[in-house]
Design a protein around this motif. Sequence first.
Motif, mmCIF file in Angstrom:
data_model
loop_
_atom_site.group_PDB
_atom_site.id
_atom_site.type_symbol
_atom_site.label_atom_id
_atom_site.label_comp_id
_atom_site.label_asym_id
_atom_site.label_seq_id
_atom_site.Cartn_x
_atom_site.Cartn_y
_atom_site.Cartn_z
ATOM 1 N N TRP A 131 0.823 -1.205 0.000
ATOM 2 C CA TRP A 131 0.000 0.000 0.000
ATOM 3 C C TRP A 131 0.863 1.264 0.000
ATOM 4 O O TRP A 131 0.603 2.201 -0.765
ATOM 5 N N ILE A 132 1.893 1.294 0.817
ATOM 6 C CA ILE A 132 2.742 2.487 0.853
ATOM 7 C C ILE A 132 3.459 2.667 -0.479
ATOM 8 O O ILE A 132 3.549 3.784 -1.006
ATOM 9 N N GLN A 135 1.057 4.177 -2.944
ATOM 10 C CA GLN A 135 0.865 5.619 -2.741
ATOM 11 C C GLN A 135 2.055 6.414 -3.268
ATOM 12 O O GLN A 135 1.881 7.483 -3.871
ATOM 13 N N GLN A 136 3.248 5.898 -3.031
ATOM 14 C CA GLN A 136 4.442 6.607 -3.482
ATOM 15 C C GLN A 136 4.489 6.713 -5.006
ATOM 16 O O GLN A 136 4.893 7.747 -5.553
ATOM 17 N N ALA A 142 -3.844 8.363 -2.824
ATOM 18 C CA ALA A 142 -3.977 9.039 -1.535
ATOM 19 C C ALA A 142 -4.958 10.205 -1.615
ATOM 20 O O ALA A 142 -5.670 10.490 -0.640
ATOM 21 N N HIS A 227 6.946 3.026 7.070
ATOM 22 C CA HIS A 227 6.083 3.587 8.103
ATOM 23 C C HIS A 227 6.430 5.060 8.358
ATOM 24 O O HIS A 227 5.534 5.900 8.549
ATOM 25 N N TRP A 229 7.577 7.121 6.176
ATOM 26 C CA TRP A 229 6.992 7.853 5.043
ATOM 27 C C TRP A 229 5.491 8.044 5.261
ATOM 28 O O TRP A 229 4.945 9.127 5.007
ATOM 29 N N GLN A 230 4.832 6.997 5.721
ATOM 30 C CA GLN A 230 3.395 7.074 5.972
ATOM 31 C C GLN A 230 3.064 8.198 6.955
ATOM 32 O O GLN A 230 2.117 8.980 6.734
ATOM 33 N N GLU A 234 0.958 10.228 4.329
ATOM 34 C CA GLU A 234 -0.381 9.661 4.120
ATOM 35 C C GLU A 234 -1.445 10.582 4.714
ATOM 36 O O GLU A 234 -1.271 11.090 5.831
#
Length: 312
Positions: A131-132, A135-136, A142, A227, A229-230, A234
């Motif tokens: 998921w991350i 998004q990236q 997002a 995490h 980065w999240q 996010e």
Amino acid sequence: ELLACLPAAGDSEASGSHADELARCADLLFAVCCSPSGFEVHVSGAADSAVGIVILGFSGGSLKALAPVTEQYRKFAPSWRIVATTSPNVSCLGDRGAALAEEQVQRVAKEVSGCGRIFVHAMSNNGFGLWIRAQQAHPALADRLVGAVFDCGISANPTSGGSFSADGWMTVLSATILGVMVAEGWTPSEPQPVATARREAIGRIEPACRLAAARLANLRDPFGPLHAWQLEHEPAVPTLCLTSPTDAVIPAASVHKFAERLRSHQPSRRVSEASLAGSHCRLFESSPREYAGAIQTFVSSTLEGAGVQLVT
């Protein structure tokens, strides 16, 4: 073929001069077993649905294993777009694996591109990592995110160290590989009684997994940086964290720490926690009513808060 490469239980090779090769073999087995369905993406529902659900599976979670989770959403929102997939561990699969992983992420983003709102249901660290990375690579995901469910995860340290100890990695590696073997009917030799095949498999796999786990525990795994980065990037959308007091892979305490970090770094983020009976990423089996109820209540209240009507 990889199973056949591992020495039988009691063979001195497991702790001798072939230790590096055995650890590498365990790494490759784990990489393959992370997603028995490979990079396949399952899609249902209209492309222009008001809401899209992205279900990202746990290590060892085939599309068949994710079907009960998909069904939970399908029951109360049959018109929604649902996209489900699980990511193999591409770190051992070279350039071709990396290219396939990129295509997988692109496919996920494309399949919900027509949906006005998106929920993500990420299972364990494997689903979270996918998921991350999605998004990236595709910020538009997002932009339309309205809610997130983190199912039996995550375990990560955003500042230092790895997500698991050697014992933790041992649990992850052996449980994933053996679980997939049972589910897919893989055996390390000629056809034989299930109980015999399972004993032989355990005898072959566990020594190699122990070697691989010791090495992995000394590495900085990718989940901490993801995490971190999240926490910075996010959107602070409503979040539901599901866990179990009997989860042997990612303990409830790790999930609680994850939830607390989300609250601390994003004070406006509404983070709920639900503890259900069941094993890792199998809460839908042991607590089906509670699992369905927690998800439906969360999704309904989140959409109501966003001014979106739940159409059933």
